[in-house]
Write a protein that holds these residues in place. Structure first.
Motif, PDB file in Angstrom:
ATOM      1  N   GLY A  70       0.980  -1.111  -0.006  1.00 48.75           N
ATOM      2  CA  GLY A  70       0.088   0.075  -0.021  1.00 48.75           C
ATOM      3  C   GLY A  70       0.904   1.397  -0.025  1.00 48.75           C
ATOM      4  N   ALA A  71       0.246   2.437  -0.514  1.00 50.81           N
ATOM      5  CA  ALA A  71       1.163   3.635  -0.525  1.00 50.81           C
ATOM      6  C   ALA A  71       1.538   4.093   0.740  1.00 50.81           C
ATOM      7  N   LYS A  72       0.706   3.785   1.810  1.00 52.30           N
ATOM      8  CA  LYS A  72       1.001   4.242   3.200  1.00 52.30           C
ATOM      9  C   LYS A  72       2.301   3.553   3.584  1.00 52.30           C
TER      10      LYS A  72
ATOM     11  N   TRP B 215      -2.936  15.171   5.261  1.00 52.40           N
ATOM     12  CA  TRP B 215      -3.544  13.669   5.453  1.00 52.40           C
ATOM     13  C   TRP B 215      -2.806  13.401   6.656  1.00 52.40           C
TER      14      TRP B 215
ATOM     15  N   TYR C 143       0.740  11.810   7.424  1.00 59.27           N
ATOM     16  CA  TYR C 143       2.000  12.268   7.114  1.00 59.27           C
ATOM     17  C   TYR C 143       3.179  12.801   8.162  1.00 59.27           C
TER      18      TYR C 143
ATOM     19  N   THR D 280       0.764  16.812  -2.338  1.00 53.54           N
ATOM     20  CA  THR D 280      -0.415  15.801  -2.768  1.00 53.54           C
ATOM     21  C   THR D 280      -1.377  16.607  -3.226  1.00 53.54           C
TER      22      THR D 280
ATOM     23  N   ASN E 293      -5.803  15.073   0.030  1.00 50.02           N
ATOM     24  CA  ASN E 293      -6.349  14.413   0.997  1.00 50.02           C
ATOM     25  C   ASN E 293      -6.179  15.344   2.169  1.00 50.02           C
TER      26      ASN E 293
ATOM     27  N   ASP F 296       2.739  12.553  -3.701  1.00 51.40           N
ATOM     28  CA  ASP F 296       1.604  11.579  -3.600  1.00 51.40           C
ATOM     29  C   ASP F 296       0.456  11.696  -4.468  1.00 51.40           C
TER      30      ASP F 296
ATOM     31  N   ILE G 237      -2.079   9.608  -5.384  1.00 53.82           N
ATOM     32  CA  ILE G 237      -2.703   8.355  -5.355  1.00 53.82           C
ATOM     33  C   ILE G 237      -4.379   8.744  -5.957  1.00 53.82           C
ATOM     34  N   TYR G 238      -4.363  10.116  -5.739  1.00 53.58           N
ATOM     35  CA  TYR G 238      -5.824  10.553  -6.354  1.00 53.58           C
ATOM     36  C   TYR G 238      -5.683  11.118  -7.924  1.00 53.58           C
TER      37      TYR G 238
ATOM     38  N   SER H 187      -5.001   1.358  -4.826  1.00 53.60           N
ATOM     39  CA  SER H 187      -6.199   1.368  -3.863  1.00 53.60           C
ATOM     40  C   SER H 187      -7.347   2.303  -4.304  1.00 53.60           C
ATOM     41  N   LYS H 188      -7.207   3.415  -4.843  1.00 50.71           N
ATOM     42  CA  LYS H 188      -8.308   4.359  -5.243  1.00 50.71           C
ATOM     43  C   LYS H 188      -8.808   4.299  -6.349  1.00 50.71           C
TER      44      LYS H 188
ATOM     45  N   ARG I  84      -3.784  -3.890  -0.768  1.00 47.74           N
ATOM     46  CA  ARG I  84      -2.581  -3.515  -0.237  1.00 47.74           C
ATOM     47  C   ARG I  84      -1.338  -3.445  -1.355  1.00 47.74           C
TER      48      ARG I  84
ATOM     49  N   TYR J 211     -13.068  13.980  -1.286  1.00 51.25           N
ATOM     50  CA  TYR J 211     -13.518  14.525   0.011  1.00 51.25           C
ATOM     51  C   TYR J 211     -13.742  16.044  -0.097  1.00 51.25           C
TER      52      TYR J 211
HETATM   53  N1  PMP Z   1      -2.060   8.904   0.289  1.00 48.06           N
HETATM   54  C1  PMP Z   1      -3.278   9.469   0.687  1.00 48.06           C
HETATM   55  C2  PMP Z   1      -3.238  11.040   0.445  1.00 48.06           C
HETATM   56  C3  PMP Z   1      -4.180   8.856   1.014  1.00 48.06           C
HETATM   57  O1  PMP Z   1      -5.410   9.309   1.083  1.00 48.06           O
HETATM   58  C4  PMP Z   1      -4.077   7.194   1.118  1.00 48.06           C
HETATM   59  C5  PMP Z   1      -5.331   6.464   1.652  1.00 48.06           C
HETATM   60  N2  PMP Z   1      -5.121   5.811   2.863  1.00 48.06           N
HETATM   61  C6  PMP Z   1      -2.888   6.799   1.131  1.00 48.06           C
HETATM   62  C7  PMP Z   1      -1.752   7.645   0.524  1.00 48.06           C
HETATM   63  C8  PMP Z   1      -2.570   5.275   1.221  1.00 48.06           C
HETATM   64  O2  PMP Z   1      -3.257   4.467   0.519  1.00 48.06           O
HETATM   65  P1  PMP Z   1      -3.022   2.830   0.450  1.00 48.06           P
HETATM   66  O3  PMP Z   1      -2.155   2.497   1.649  1.00 48.06           O
HETATM   67  O4  PMP Z   1      -4.419   2.323   0.346  1.00 48.06           O
HETATM   68  O5  PMP Z   1      -2.444   2.606  -0.859  1.00 48.06           O
END
Ligand code: PMP
Ligand code: GLU
Length: 403
Positions: free
Chosen positions: A100-102, A126, A129, A172, A176, A204, A206-207, A238-239, A247, A325
């Motif tokens: 996962g990106a987290k 977010w 961070y 970002t 988020n 980041d 992800i969106y 994920s998104k 993950r 959001y």
């Molecule tokens: N970066 C941002 C800005 C997010 O909102 C999220 C969502 N949890 C993530 C990273 C991580 O996403 P994930 O670990 O599900 O890939």
């Protein structure tokens, strides 16, 4: 030597977004009719072709360890995606896949920060961070933004956050929790500043697929030929593909950082799930129609949510350009009472709303944004309407004095 958790672990704050989501899900399981604006999680199912790929991986016996940084198949798929969607040229050796990106972000900070190094984080930000930076021995330095700047910090605010200890800037876009999208000029300014002061940009993205009103995503790494050398591009499935539970996240960046991350991951997590890696490659290389379908649905839901919020006296919001959001501005009603209880913080608002109306939102304080609550619109139109009807009733039942 006494038993007990370490000082380091004891200082970690739990993720408020995940905590609220878990609480809302638990209330639902207990039979309550809860509206969950809390979780940043698409409500769509993972597209069938991606699930089929996972079945295929199982049938092919892909059940063993893969290379720590991910299968060559997936890293090549990521390179193709970065070329196709972002105009970027990366080699598999410049990519690492994590859980996962987290996870990607957390390892990344572990691998670029020395004790006391600073990371500039625009706020509202977010939840994870600042905590991730601290967990890596770094120091979060905030660059504040507000509604007047469309939730993108001004050049002056960014510049004044830069010091000799600045190691990275956390970008970002779309963001988020605000859904703000940086313009090309704003990205160019940041890049120039990073070059002049020699710091990384952690981008980041992800969106990236959820932009509205015809806006198109631009990766800062693609702005100039040199940009990719100081950008650590973070993304995941994920998104974009409704794959939060699978993950899979990744980083594309300079080979020395990727190599350090590979070493770090080899001693802490090994590879990401082998089946999910195969499915993620299908997500990135297969038909992309489902992504546009979700984007379109999110745009409609955003419009519904914003329109309904603006009709509630005392509340307001800006129309976000991306992500899923809305930052609900509750400053107009702070200080009022509900059921004899003073609602003077975003936390008090969120608690009373969940308790009395069974509507889950995330208090702005989790994002360094007191005076706001974050509402996710990654839920159905009907649920959005019901949730906002309950919020309107909650606000209209508030009184100016304790009764
Ligand atoms: N970066 C941002 C800005 C997010 O909102 C999220 C969502 N949890 C993530 C990273 C991580 O996403 P994930 O670990 O599900 O890939
Ligand atoms: N990114 C999502 C959110 O902010 C998921 C929860 C999390 O990982 O924090 O709600």
């Amino acid at each position: 030597m006494a038993t007990g958790v370490s000082k380091r672990a004891g200082q970690i704050a739990p993720s408020m977004t995940l905590k609220i989501d878990a609480k809302a899900k638990e209330m639902k399981q207990n039979g309550l009719d809860v509206i969950g604006f809390g979780a940043g999680e698409p409500d769509f199912d993972t597209p069938a072709s991606i699930c089929d790929a996972a079945r295929e991986a199982l049938l092919k016996g892909m059940t063993r360890y893969t290379p720590v940084s991910g299968t060559l198949h997936l890293r090549e798929a990521i390179c193709k995606k970065l070329s196709r969607d972002n105009g970027l040229d990366y080699k598999p050796g410049e990519i690492i896949v994590s859980n996962g990106a987290k996870h990607s972000l957390s390892i990344l900070f572990q691998c670029i920060l020395n004790d006391g190094d600073e990371v500039i984080i625009p706020t509202p930000c977010w939840v994870s961070y600042p905590e991730m930076v601290r967990m890596a021995g770094g120091v979060p330095v905030y660059a504040a933004s507000g509604e007047a700047d469309n939730f993108v910090p001004t050049a002056a605010s960014i510049q004044s956050a830069v010091t000799a200890r600045t190691k990275a800037f956390m970008l970002t876009s779309p963001s988020n929790p605000c859904g703000s999208v940086w313009t090309r000029d704003q990205l160019a300014f940041l890049l120039e500043l990073a070059e002049k002061n020699d710091f990384y940009i952690v981008s980041d993205e992800i969106y990236e697929n959820f932009l509205y009103d015809g806006l198109k995503h631009q990766s800062i790494a693609s702005l100039t030929p040199g940009a990719k050398h100081r950008t650590l591009l973070v993304n995941g499935v994920s998104k974009s593909y409704a794959m939060t539970g699978w993950r899979i996240g990744y980083v594309a960046g300079p080979a020395d950082v990727i190599k350090a991350m590979d070493n770090y991951q080899s001693q802490s997590a090994s590879n990401a799930n082998s089946i999910a890696q195969y499915a993620a490659a299908e997500a990135l290389l297969g038909c992309q129609d489902s992504v546009e379908g979700m984007r379109d649905a999110f745009e409609k839901r955003r419009n519904t949510m914003v329109q309904m919020i603006l009709e509630i006296p005392g509340l307001s919001c800006q129309k976000p350009d991306g992500a899923f959001y809305v930052m609900l501005n509750i400053k107009g009603i702070l200080g009022r009472y509900y059921g004899g209880k003073k609602i003077d913080t975003s936390m008090a608002f969120a608690d009373a709303l969940l308790e009395n109306k069974h509507v889950a939102v995330v208090p702005g304080i989790a994002f360094e944004a007191e005076g706001y609550c974050r509402l996710s619109y990654a839920i159905s139109e009907r649920t959005i309407q019901e949730g906002l009807t309950r919020i309107a009733a909650f606000v209209s039942a508030m009184t100016q004095k304790a009764e």
